[in-house]
Design an enzyme around this catalytic site. Sequence first.
Site, PDB file in Angstrom:
ATOM      1  N   TRP A   1       0.820  -1.221   0.000  1.00 25.48           N
ATOM      2  CA  TRP A   1       0.000   0.000   0.000  1.00 25.48           C
ATOM      3  C   TRP A   1       0.842   1.252   0.000  1.00 25.48           C
ATOM      4  CZ3 TRP A   1      -4.354  -0.601  -2.103  1.00 25.48           C
ATOM      5  CH2 TRP A   1      -5.099  -1.776  -1.911  1.00 25.48           C
TER       6      TRP A   1
ATOM      7  N   LYS B   1     -12.505  -1.664   5.966  1.00 28.96           N
ATOM      8  CA  LYS B   1     -11.759  -2.670   6.709  1.00 28.96           C
ATOM      9  C   LYS B   1     -12.274  -2.753   8.147  1.00 28.96           C
ATOM     10  CE  LYS B   1      -9.217  -2.824   2.972  1.00 28.96           C
ATOM     11  NZ  LYS B   1      -8.054  -2.011   2.693  1.00 28.96           N
TER      12      LYS B   1
ATOM     13  N   ASP C   1      -1.634   6.366   6.515  1.00 34.84           N
ATOM     14  CA  ASP C   1      -2.702   5.525   5.974  1.00 34.84           C
ATOM     15  C   ASP C   1      -3.012   4.458   7.024  1.00 34.84           C
ATOM     16  OD1 ASP C   1      -4.327   3.740   4.659  1.00 34.84           O
ATOM     17  OD2 ASP C   1      -3.020   3.495   2.907  1.00 34.84           O
TER      18      ASP C   1
HETATM   19  C1  LIG Z   1      -7.523  -1.379   1.330  1.00 33.66           C
HETATM   20  C2  LIG Z   1      -6.444  -0.388   1.505  1.00 33.66           C
HETATM   21  C3  LIG Z   1      -6.301   0.708   0.646  1.00 33.66           C
HETATM   22  C4  LIG Z   1      -7.149   0.888  -0.592  1.00 33.66           C
HETATM   23  O1  LIG Z   1      -8.382   1.354  -0.303  1.00 33.66           O
HETATM   24  P1  LIG Z   1      -9.462   1.583  -1.481  1.00 33.66           P
HETATM   25  O2  LIG Z   1     -10.631   2.008  -0.674  1.00 33.66           O
HETATM   26  O3  LIG Z   1      -9.647   0.281  -2.194  1.00 33.66           O
HETATM   27  O4  LIG Z   1      -8.956   2.635  -2.367  1.00 33.66           O
HETATM   28  C5  LIG Z   1      -5.310   1.628   0.901  1.00 33.66           C
HETATM   29  N1  LIG Z   1      -4.486   1.478   1.943  1.00 33.66           N
HETATM   30  C6  LIG Z   1      -4.574   0.433   2.790  1.00 33.66           C
HETATM   31  C7  LIG Z   1      -3.628   0.320   3.926  1.00 33.66           C
HETATM   32  C8  LIG Z   1      -5.556  -0.535   2.593  1.00 33.66           C
HETATM   33  O5  LIG Z   1      -5.657  -1.571   3.435  1.00 33.66           O
END
Ligand SMILES: *Cc1c(COP(=O)(O)O)cnc(C)c1O
Length: 368
Positions: free
Chosen positions: A111, A206, A182
């Site tokens: 990511w 998530k 993030d």
């Molecule tokens: C799932 C995830 C993303 C991507 O998110 P989207 O909503 O699909 O754009 C980005 N960063 C992390 C750490 C993730 O787990």
Amino acid sequence: MTPQASSPIYNFSAGPAVLPKEVLAQAAAEMQDWHGSGMSVMEMSHRGPEFISIYKQAVADLRELLAVPENYKILFLQGGGLGENAIIPMNLVALAAQQPATIDFVHTGSWSGKSIQEAAKYANVNVAASSKATHFTGVPPVSEWKLTPGAAYLHICTNETIDGVEFQQAPGVPAGTTIVADMSSHILSRVIDVSQYGVIFGGAQKNIGPAGLTLVIVREDLLGKALPICPSAFDWSNVAAHESMYNTPPTYGIYIAGLVFQWLKRQGGVAAIEQRNMDKAALLYAALDADDFYQNRVAPQYRSRMTIPFYLRDESLNDAFLAGAKQRGLLQLKGHKSVGGMRASIYNAMPIEGVQALVNYLNEFAGR
Ligand SMILES: *Cc1c(COP(=O)(O)O)cnc(C)c1O
């Protein structure tokens, strides 16, 4: 094979992921008529008093759960984590001491890698540290990070969902460094000190609610610097000035997230859920580490409590493992296609009974 009817179902999906059963039941009960309004939440104006009350409660509950200081805004957006990879540079590159701006990154897995690629469209990117050479099994020591003086900000991914690598605390970087984190896959799973960060962001799917909602928590002094090319709907100062209602926000997602926040408060808040998450992760790692039938390759001090990849030593057994798991109601354990193997995501809404059921199966399959 479909799961046996009698066994409870446990969903280990990485995302969109399991939600608390109580939340789903409440949403079902309120689906057609929210609190006597005669409307579903999906059918309400985002500017009407009913939805405004849902929105205000959700913001207040999130602020309480994460102890978000007063000088931070909580924004509800669309575009997901990947959308933010572009939206963040558009909002923040003007912070750099010199132009063209440089953004610092720590590359700890898939990511953060995607974030680096996207940001390169908007600024110079400096990979201040990377664990690529060690196959993303840890976080390089902060003392070795080569940060750029005057960088716009430092981007980190505090839980690498695919690689199963988690920062256990905010990195101790020099004062004045703006950290953008993030936290898509572990927000609300542990106590954090929001004041250590300039921006915290994540997709909701998530650990918070349905896909389509993106959360941004941003310190107020970072607002108002968006590039002219930044779409108005993604200019955080504009979104903040309109209380996330500059355009229509993902209303149903905000409603479900609000129910999840209330559920979390009933669980005792983030500190209480963190303790349960530690217990769940310890139980699962102990089973994976019991002998070399299974393998998690992440250095112990960086192992994620939420997203736990593992491999069968004999990968020819993968299909049999997954089929047997499904038969026992243990769903979505297949690893991400980029890394293979297995992955158990044990987010807040996964009860310890689900982890215990997985551990029982791990032991049974290994023939222990
Ligand atoms: C799932 C995830 C993303 C991507 O998110 P989207 O909503 O699909 O754009 C980005 N960063 C992390 C750490 C993730 O787990």
